[in-house]
Scaffold this motif. Sequence first.
Motif, PDB file in Angstrom:
ATOM      1  N   VAL A  56      -2.564  11.960   6.941  1.00 35.05           N
ATOM      2  CA  VAL A  56      -3.209  11.023   6.011  1.00 35.05           C
ATOM      3  C   VAL A  56      -2.324   9.791   5.814  1.00 35.05           C
ATOM      4  N   LEU A  57      -1.000  10.008   5.665  1.00 36.58           N
ATOM      5  CA  LEU A  57      -0.079   8.886   5.472  1.00 36.58           C
ATOM      6  C   LEU A  57      -0.143   7.918   6.655  1.00 36.58           C
ATOM      7  N   LEU A  58      -0.146   8.449   7.869  1.00 40.57           N
ATOM      8  CA  LEU A  58      -0.201   7.578   9.046  1.00 40.57           C
ATOM      9  C   LEU A  58      -1.500   6.786   9.081  1.00 40.57           C
ATOM     10  N   HIS A  59      -2.609   7.490   8.815  1.00 36.98           N
ATOM     11  CA  HIS A  59      -3.910   6.814   8.824  1.00 36.98           C
ATOM     12  C   HIS A  59      -3.973   5.736   7.741  1.00 36.98           C
ATOM     13  N   ALA A  60      -3.516   6.092   6.523  1.00 38.02           N
ATOM     14  CA  ALA A  60      -3.683   5.195   5.378  1.00 38.02           C
ATOM     15  C   ALA A  60      -2.736   3.999   5.420  1.00 38.02           C
ATOM     16  N   VAL A  61      -1.471   4.244   5.844  1.00 40.02           N
ATOM     17  CA  VAL A  61      -0.467   3.181   5.775  1.00 40.02           C
ATOM     18  C   VAL A  61      -0.322   2.440   7.100  1.00 40.02           C
ATOM     19  N   VAL A  62      -0.030   3.187   8.176  1.00 39.64           N
ATOM     20  CA  VAL A  62       0.239   2.538   9.463  1.00 39.64           C
ATOM     21  C   VAL A  62      -1.044   1.976  10.071  1.00 39.64           C
ATOM     22  N   ALA A  63      -2.127   2.794  10.046  1.00 39.85           N
ATOM     23  CA  ALA A  63      -3.393   2.330  10.625  1.00 39.85           C
ATOM     24  C   ALA A  63      -4.199   1.506   9.614  1.00 39.85           C
TER      25      ALA A  63
ATOM     26  N   ARG B 135       0.842  -1.204   0.000  1.00 40.70           N
ATOM     27  CA  ARG B 135       0.000   0.000   0.000  1.00 40.70           C
ATOM     28  C   ARG B 135       0.873   1.248   0.000  1.00 40.70           C
ATOM     29  N   LEU B 136       1.940   1.232   0.792  1.00 34.17           N
ATOM     30  CA  LEU B 136       2.838   2.384   0.903  1.00 34.17           C
ATOM     31  C   LEU B 136       3.511   2.696  -0.434  1.00 34.17           C
ATOM     32  N   THR B 137       4.092   1.684  -1.077  1.00 36.40           N
ATOM     33  CA  THR B 137       4.808   1.928  -2.343  1.00 36.40           C
ATOM     34  C   THR B 137       3.846   2.321  -3.464  1.00 36.40           C
ATOM     35  N   ARG B 138       2.569   1.838  -3.350  1.00 32.15           N
ATOM     36  CA  ARG B 138       1.589   2.214  -4.374  1.00 32.15           C
ATOM     37  C   ARG B 138       1.121   3.658  -4.183  1.00 32.15           C
ATOM     38  N   LEU B 139       0.838   4.013  -2.958  1.00 31.63           N
ATOM     39  CA  LEU B 139       0.310   5.363  -2.691  1.00 31.63           C
ATOM     40  C   LEU B 139       1.413   6.422  -2.700  1.00 31.63           C
TER      41      LEU B 139
ATOM     42  N   TYR C 190      -8.918   6.977   4.311  1.00 33.42           N
ATOM     43  CA  TYR C 190      -7.725   7.812   4.135  1.00 33.42           C
ATOM     44  C   TYR C 190      -6.916   7.372   2.930  1.00 33.42           C
ATOM     45  N   GLU C 191      -7.038   6.093   2.561  1.00 27.26           N
ATOM     46  CA  GLU C 191      -6.360   5.603   1.364  1.00 27.26           C
ATOM     47  C   GLU C 191      -6.855   6.355   0.135  1.00 27.26           C
TER      48      GLU C 191
END
Length: 585
Positions: free
Chosen positions: A562-569, A519-523, A574-575
């Motif tokens: 947004v990054l924390l919500h989308a990736v870590v959480a 998800r991280l590398t895609r977003l 948020y994605e």
Amino acid sequence: PWQAELEEAFPYTETPDQLATIDDVKRDMEAAQPMDRLICGDVGYGKTEIAVRAAFKAVQEGKQVVVLVPTTLLVTQHAETFSERYAGFPVRVAQLSRFQTPAESAKVLAGLADGTIDVVVGTHRLITGRVHVKNLGLVIIDEEQRFGVEHKETLKALRTDVDVLSMSATPIPRTLEMAVTGLREMSTLATPPEDRHPILTYVGAYETKQVGAAIRRELLRDGQVFYVHNRVEDIDAVAAKLADLVPEARVATAHGQMSEARLERVIDDFWHKEIDVLVCTTIVETGLDVSNANTLIVDRADRMGLSQLHQLRGRVGRGRERAYAYFLHPADKPLTETSLERLRTIASNTDLGAGMQVAMKDLEIRGAGNLLGGEQSGHIAGVGFDLYVRMVSEAVAAYKKALQVGGAEAPQVGEAEIDEDLRVDLPVDATIPEDYVPHERLRLEAYTKFAAARTDADVNDILDELTDRYGPVPEATARLAALARLRALAARLGVREIVAQGKSIRFAPVSLAESARMRLTRLYPGTVLKPATRTIVVPAPSAARMGGGAVEGEALLRWAEVLLHAVVAGEADYETEATRYRRRR
């Protein structure tokens, strides 16, 4: 009995603060661990008497005392004060400064080494490393703000198991911060002596007529004037101009480049009212006590530091007469922003006991202008001011708690359980403007509340309170709230570091599952993952990515959130927002 006799001989009535501080100092001296206490009391509030009693108590136990002061004039004055108070007791007081001849200095050094001298009052000569004291028990540092880190490091060699008492009207930011966090004990003298009046302070452009009128008004009531001109090169020319301006005044000069005998003679003449106007450098800044001098004129006040200005103002108003202080700057030269800030502070803090407020403002200007920003110095720069203060205060609190529980081994500093030991260092202007919250104490209070916020609800409560008290919050304060929300979120997710690193932002520690990595590398294309250190380095949003224009601080904070919500959480809503940021590239 001798201690009681000494204290009863004090010719003035002690203030309640003085009595409480004296009790604190005695209790510290009797404790098993060495004392390290800061006494913060305004000029003329009786700090010297506390030092006199503490030194006497140490001498009663067979210990020697070193009193460290910044100027030769203050050495002479303190030596006289200590000698007068100890008259009738078998206590030997000596002084060590450039006023002593080599033979006299050698005699004093020998007396310290063999233990025959009980109390020595001296300047930096005491901390050259060549002074040996046989049985040192107490170090008193007067005007603590005048000594640098190197001086205090040299003192550490002397004082590993020695009591230390520091005194200042305006402690330097580092010392004040240590006292505020609880790393050092602090006593405050806030009660003014009887019949003391606030000093009427004027700040403005230099006008010859005004200077002449101020001097004449003081002479009409048989008073004396300090005229501070901090340039030795043309001090005699300035004195000559003043003599022409007010011919009836007896004018003399005093500065540090004079011979010892001449300087001592001038100060003595001023003390005995044989001089009306003393044109001097800042050599008179600390400790000089002339109760008949009640007008101070400072030329080029814009070139001086905040504590310096406050100390100079303390040279007047030490008796029952109303005192006047004029801080003047050239009419034809613009003031720098910092100079304007200092002069504004000294003009607004004129109440009795304003030294603490001046010191707090100095802490804000020099060390923590933006409590949550990047303008810091020393070790604090490594972790950020707000986090540093919280870590130290919580570690100290945990240590004290362990001691109170009784017998439990106290944790080492750094082992304390800290909820939010995180560092957020982003290029964001997040402040509470002065024109929004004018009083610095209230402003610092608001900063502290934001730094302590643990949830969004806490942040909203702070914003509601600010809006209720001061009106709609400005943009810079809204950014501060956004920063506090980001900190709270990062703490909940276990992220301890969000730091700008070139054109990227570093997040650590972050433990991601395989799906979260994808998800991280895609977003966020271009992200670098470092599994060994559990760190991710994400390219910061550019102007293009954010939809054109410069990246605003609030937008950057929102992006990180947004990054924390989308990736870590791993929250799907948020994605979607993160995808929207990516598409704007």
